[in-house]
Design a protein around this motif. Structure first.
Motif, short mmCIF file in Angstrom:
data_model
loop_
_atom_site.label_atom_id
_atom_site.label_comp_id
_atom_site.label_asym_id
_atom_site.label_seq_id
_atom_site.Cartn_x
_atom_site.Cartn_y
_atom_site.Cartn_z
N PRO A 61 53.07 0.50 -5.27
CA PRO A 61 53.29 0.91 -3.81
C PRO A 61 52.55 0.11 -2.25
CG PRO A 61 54.32 2.89 -4.60
CD PRO A 61 53.46 1.98 -5.37
N ASP A 62 51.59 0.32 -2.91
CA ASP A 62 50.60 -0.47 -1.66
C ASP A 62 50.40 -2.20 -2.42
OD1 ASP A 62 49.33 -0.70 -4.50
OD2 ASP A 62 47.44 0.31 -3.72
N GLY A 63 50.93 -2.42 -3.26
CA GLY A 63 51.31 -4.24 -3.59
C GLY A 63 49.84 -4.65 -4.68
N TYR A 64 49.17 -3.00 -5.16
CA TYR A 64 48.63 -3.59 -5.99
C TYR A 64 49.35 -3.63 -7.81
CZ TYR A 64 45.42 -2.68 -9.96
OH TYR A 64 44.37 -3.22 -11.22
N GLN A 65 48.77 -5.65 -8.11
CA GLN A 65 49.81 -5.45 -9.71
C GLN A 65 49.16 -4.90 -10.45
OE1 GLN A 65 50.90 -9.33 -8.50
NE2 GLN A 65 52.75 -8.29 -8.11
N ALA A 66 49.01 -4.96 -12.07
CA ALA A 66 48.77 -4.82 -12.88
C ALA A 66 49.70 -5.59 -14.00
CB ALA A 66 48.19 -3.57 -13.77
N THR A 67 49.57 -6.55 -14.93
CA THR A 67 49.94 -7.25 -16.05
C THR A 67 49.24 -7.43 -17.75
OG1 THR A 67 51.29 -8.81 -14.11
CG2 THR A 67 51.01 -9.88 -16.16
N ARG A 68 50.11 -6.73 -18.16
CA ARG A 68 49.72 -6.59 -19.36
C ARG A 68 50.62 -7.38 -20.76
NH1 ARG A 68 46.36 -5.50 -16.69
NH2 ARG A 68 44.25 -3.49 -17.14
N SER A 69 50.37 -7.95 -21.59
CA SER A 69 50.67 -8.21 -22.43
C SER A 69 51.53 -7.46 -23.30
CB SER A 69 50.29 -9.84 -23.56
OG SER A 69 49.52 -10.94 -22.16
N TYR A 70 53.00 -7.99 -23.91
CA TYR A 70 53.57 -7.19 -25.45
C TYR A 70 53.67 -7.60 -26.36
CZ TYR A 70 51.98 -2.54 -22.38
OH TYR A 70 51.18 -1.74 -21.76
N SER A 71 53.61 -7.90 -27.79
CA SER A 71 54.79 -7.90 -28.43
C SER A 71 56.13 -7.47 -28.58
CB SER A 71 54.71 -8.61 -29.93
OG SER A 71 52.87 -8.65 -30.03
N ILE A 72 57.05 -8.72 -29.03
CA ILE A 72 58.57 -8.15 -28.77
C ILE A 72 58.74 -8.09 -29.89
CG2 ILE A 72 60.61 -9.58 -28.26
CD1 ILE A 72 59.12 -11.38 -26.50
N ALA A 73 58.92 -7.18 -30.47
CA ALA A 73 60.14 -6.36 -31.47
C ALA A 73 61.54 -7.13 -31.87
CB ALA A 73 59.73 -5.18 -31.95
N SER A 74 62.11 -6.93 -30.88
CA SER A 74 63.40 -8.07 -31.41
C SER A 74 62.94 -9.76 -31.21
CB SER A 74 63.89 -8.13 -29.86
OG SER A 74 64.00 -8.12 -28.61
N SER A 75 64.17 -9.73 -31.80
CA SER A 75 64.03 -11.70 -31.98
C SER A 75 65.88 -12.17 -31.66
CB SER A 75 63.24 -12.10 -32.11
OG SER A 75 64.13 -12.10 -33.83
N GLY A 76 66.12 -13.61 -31.42
CA GLY A 76 67.43 -14.00 -31.84
C GLY A 76 67.85 -14.66 -30.42
N GLU A 77 68.99 -14.99 -30.18
CA GLU A 77 69.84 -15.30 -29.02
C GLU A 77 69.76 -13.80 -28.47
OE1 GLU A 77 69.29 -18.18 -27.78
OE2 GLU A 77 68.20 -18.68 -30.13
N GLY A 78 70.26 -13.87 -26.83
CA GLY A 78 70.80 -13.04 -26.66
C GLY A 78 70.31 -12.64 -25.60
N THR A 79 70.21 -10.92 -25.10
CA THR A 79 69.55 -10.66 -23.29
C THR A 79 68.52 -9.55 -23.91
OG1 THR A 79 71.95 -10.51 -22.88
CG2 THR A 79 71.09 -12.53 -22.25
#
Length: 260
Positions: A61-79
């Motif tokens: 809420p105060d505007g502080y941002q945190a970003t982290r990387s994560y592997s994806i357990a899914s693959s292929g086309e689609g959303t």
């Protein structure tokens, strides 16, 4: 994450250019005692190859941002995008994803990312190299995506997964992995438990050793493509043993993770 891709790494697909997306949680449930499986609907997601990763950005809420990387357990086309997040008690992002994120909540995602640590089925009629997957703990997430992509493509490439987990309860995607190995004769699964073994297990708990690695993985003579993912000490030790055993350094692809 991984370093620059070597010359033989698969190229990134133009239609899967990375970008920022708004992701809505559609399902969230426990995966292990310390991890959570989270499914997202991402209307602008361009699809991703097995082994890709993404960045999750949270804004306070105060505007502080945190970003982290994560592997994806899914693959292929689609959303639909699937993550499996293991909590690190001192982390900035993982505790929120594991304990506070609810169905209907939204987060920002940047991806898909990565062209080096990915696997795609070989084109029909082309020869393929066997694949050895080696996971430590939650490092199995991108390797699970590869194993499932391999099974769904009905690909005949020889696949093996060596998975080191603390206890049977700490295994990610256990049911899916068992189903995949039952349905795909080319996929072989081996476990090593470091703290507690299932009842009737033939060996006691312990870390992967050089001898276990040599016995439970494809030999260097078969020239497999090897993917190793897990904590940095695990990855560095295993990769070193593989090269010492005769695997070509360029055939051993690694991905490490740290605090999140």
């Amino acid at each position: 994450m991984s370093g620059p891709a070597p010359a033989d790494a698969p190229p990134a697909k133009a239609h899967r250019r990375a970008g920022w997306h708004t992701a809505t949680v559609t399902d969230s449930r426990p995966e292990t005692p310390t991890a959570r499986r989270i499914a997202f609907e991402v209307p602008t997601w361009p699809g991703n190859d097995a082994g890709s990763h993404l960045d999750v950005r949270l804004t306070a809420p105060d505007g502080y941002q945190a970003t982290r990387s994560y592997s994806i357990a899914s693959s292929g086309e689609g959303t639909r995008v699937l993550l499996a997040v293991d909590e690190l008690p001192d982390g900035e992002v993982s505790p929120f994803l594991v304990h506070d994120l609810r169905e209907g909540d939204q987060v920002e995602m940047h991806g898909p990312l990565g062209a080096y640590f990915v696997w795609t089925p070989p084109p029909a009629g082309e020869p393929s190299r066997p694949v050895q997957l080696i996971a430590g703990g939650s490092g199995v997430v991108p390797l699970f995506a590869m194993a499932r992509a391999h099974a769904e493509a009905h690909d005949a490439t020889e696949f093996r997964l060596l998975y080191s987990a603390r206890t049977p309860q700490d295994v990610f995607f256990r049911a899916e992995l068992e189903q995949l190995t039952a349905a795909a004769p080319a996929l072989w699964l081996d476990f090593v438990y470091t703290r507690q073994v299932p009842e009737g297990w033939p060996t006691g708990p312990g870390r992967i050793t050089r001898e276990v690695l040599d016995a439970a993985t494809l030999p260097a003579a078969s020239d497999p493509l090897v993917f190793v993912c897990g904590p940095t000490p695990f990855v560095e030790t295993v990769a070193g043993w593989l090269v010492d055993s005769g695997h070509r350094p360029g055939s051993v692809r690694t991905e490490r993770f740290g605090g999140s």
